[in-house]
Scaffold this active site. Structure first.
Site, PDB file in Angstrom:
ATOM      1  N   GLU A 170       0.832  -1.202   0.000  1.00 11.78           N
ATOM      2  CA  GLU A 170       0.000   0.000   0.000  1.00 11.78           C
ATOM      3  C   GLU A 170       0.873   1.261   0.000  1.00 11.78           C
ATOM      4  O   GLU A 170       1.808   1.385   0.779  1.00 11.78           O
ATOM      5  CB  GLU A 170      -0.905   0.000   1.232  1.00 11.78           C
ATOM      6  N   LYS A 201      -9.820   2.139  -2.341  1.00 11.02           N
ATOM      7  CA  LYS A 201      -9.980   1.514  -1.030  1.00 11.02           C
ATOM      8  C   LYS A 201     -11.402   1.722  -0.489  1.00 11.02           C
ATOM      9  O   LYS A 201     -11.876   2.847  -0.359  1.00 11.02           O
ATOM     10  CB  LYS A 201      -8.942   2.120  -0.076  1.00 11.02           C
ATOM     11  N   CYS A 232      -5.696  -2.871   2.340  1.00 10.11           N
ATOM     12  CA  CYS A 232      -5.400  -2.721   3.763  1.00 10.11           C
ATOM     13  C   CYS A 232      -6.589  -2.984   4.683  1.00 10.11           C
ATOM     14  O   CYS A 232      -6.960  -4.127   4.907  1.00 10.11           O
ATOM     15  CB  CYS A 232      -4.807  -1.335   4.011  1.00 10.11           C
TER      16      CYS A 232
END
Length: 427
Positions: free
Chosen positions: A156, A231, A268
């Site tokens: 990330e 995300k 994540c």
């Protein structure tokens, strides 16, 4: 005083007595370098500490079996291993098998994960920081190319320090368009090595008001941009209050069909949300990457469990990538939790690894060194595990659809059946 309360106090007294009799000293703090008692990983510590037979049995319990046996290691080319030695990064490679089928040929794809620390001080000029990371990662990409990796994923926001929790807006300078500098840098490798590359970046959407997103760009093996994913879930926990910089993504749960298989990216914090994993599976993913930046105190006990569970529940492979090292920032910051101000988030513990749908998983990369993890995986295993366990067939999606529909309504009432004697006063 009720019976339950009396029993609770008795258990508390018993526990206090037991703790007094069997008190043990707290575990020693982890070494400053981030190793585990001087070892790169738990796997290495166990291998060094146990006799071979015992180590094999412990590995079976911790890592599972793939087609009835422990994972095979892969011998890589001399050029790949030389790059690892010369540039001091951890290099490991394993093979996930599938059962031989009568009507389908094996669908073997070679996949790579790169974890890295930053290369220079966070107080250095931003251009120097970014270019130093490029130079640091380049030998690992070359090693992946020399090893014949078909799909490669980086961590990330790999082009920068993870400055999002300092709440300083200057880190937004690292944001770039999907076709920006880092993508152009990686496109050359994609063409050179016939490699699909997942490029997780801080994205600046120049078309929509310079909005910043946490994004993964998918670069095809011909150097083209296949697409992007933003995300879905943004943390607001401890130092990780990332909504100062970007909000929840708006790209849904895309699965990208490549020459080598159908891939998705669960960035994540999305790994903590089972429905996020599920949606990528429903859209047909065969490999889901989880590029991350997470620290030991916050999440390390959860790290291997969540990815492995996702691979099992959704019958696909998972590649988990975490950055490595401790990043010290110029200015101190706080987390609003009453603790003293500090200049780092803690240790990013690396430990990148693969998980398979049959519950097997690879050992992890180093907890403190840069690294490249490679795995051959036969994608036929995905369907074989769907057939074996029938999770899709028995999932009862209509049941949960109805539940979630009711839950989203303002007049939702939980389905709770109370004991009629629970609130009755004694006579």
């Amino acid at each position: 005083m009720g019976k339950a309360e009396t029993r609770s106090e008795q258990l508390e007294d018993d526990r206090d007595d037991g703790e007094a009799q069997q008190s043990t000293p707290p575990p020693p703090p982890p070494p400053v370098d981030g190793s585990i008692c001087g070892f790169d990983s738990l796997h290495q510590l166990l291998r060094s500490s146990l006799n071979p037979d015992l180590f094999q049995e412990v590995s079976r319990l911790l890592l599972g079996l793939n087609c009835g046996r422990l994972l095979d290691s892969i011998a890589l080319s001399e050029s790949a291993t030389t790059l690892s030695s010369n540039h001091d990064f951890d290099l490991q490679a394993y093979c996930f098998h599938a059962e031989k089928e009568s009507l389908r040929e094996p669908r073997i794809v070679r996949v790579g994960l790169i974890q890295n620390s930053i290369a220079v001080s966070t107080s250095a000029p931003f251009l120097d920081q970014r270019r130093a990371i490029y130079q640091k990662v380049k030998p690992m990409i070359d090693s992946a190319g020399a090893s014949g990796v078909n799909i490669l994923c980086l961590q990330e926001a790999w082009t920068m320090p993870f400055g999002f929790c300092t709440r300083e807006k200057r880190w937004c300078e690292f944001a770039e368009p999907v076709d920006g500098e880092s993508t152009q840098f990686l496109q050359d490798f994609a063409r050179k090595y016939n490699m699909v590359i997942v490029n997780p970046i801080l994205e600046r959407d120049v078309v929509h008001g310079e909005t910043v997103w946490n994004t993964a760009a998918i670069i095809g093996n011909h150097g083209n941009i296949i697409g992007k994913h933003r995300k879905n879930h943004i943390p607001r926990v401890g130092d990780f209050n990332e909504s100062t910089y970007y909000m929840e993504g708006n790209t849904g749960h895309p699965v990208f069909e490549t020459d080598f298989g159908k891939i998705a990216v669960n960035i994540c914090y999305g790994r903590h949300h089972p429905l996020n994993w599920l949606a990528f599976g429903l859209n047909g993913a065969e490999i889901v990457f989880n590029p991350s930046a997470t620290v030991g105190e916050l999440s390390e006990p959860m790290w291997a469990i969540e990815a492995r569970n996702a691979a099992i529940a959704n019958s696909y492979f998972v590649g988990s990538i975490n950055r490595v090292g401790t990043e010290i920032f110029p200015n101190a910051f706080t987390s609003g939790d009453g603790k003293p101000q500090h200049k780092d988030f803690g240790h990013f513990y690396g430990s990148s690894h693969f998980s398979a749908p049959d519950a097997s998983c690879s050992p992890s990369l180093s907890r403190y060194k840069d690294g490249l993890m490679i795995a051959d995986m036969d994608l036929n295993l995905c369907r074989q595990l769907k057939d074996k366990w029938g999770f899709r067939m028995t999932a009862r999606y209509e049941l949960y659809s109805e539940m979630l529909t009711r839950y989203l309504k303002s007049d939702f009432q939980p389905q709770i059946v109370s004991d009629p004697l629970l609130h009755k006063k004694p006579a």
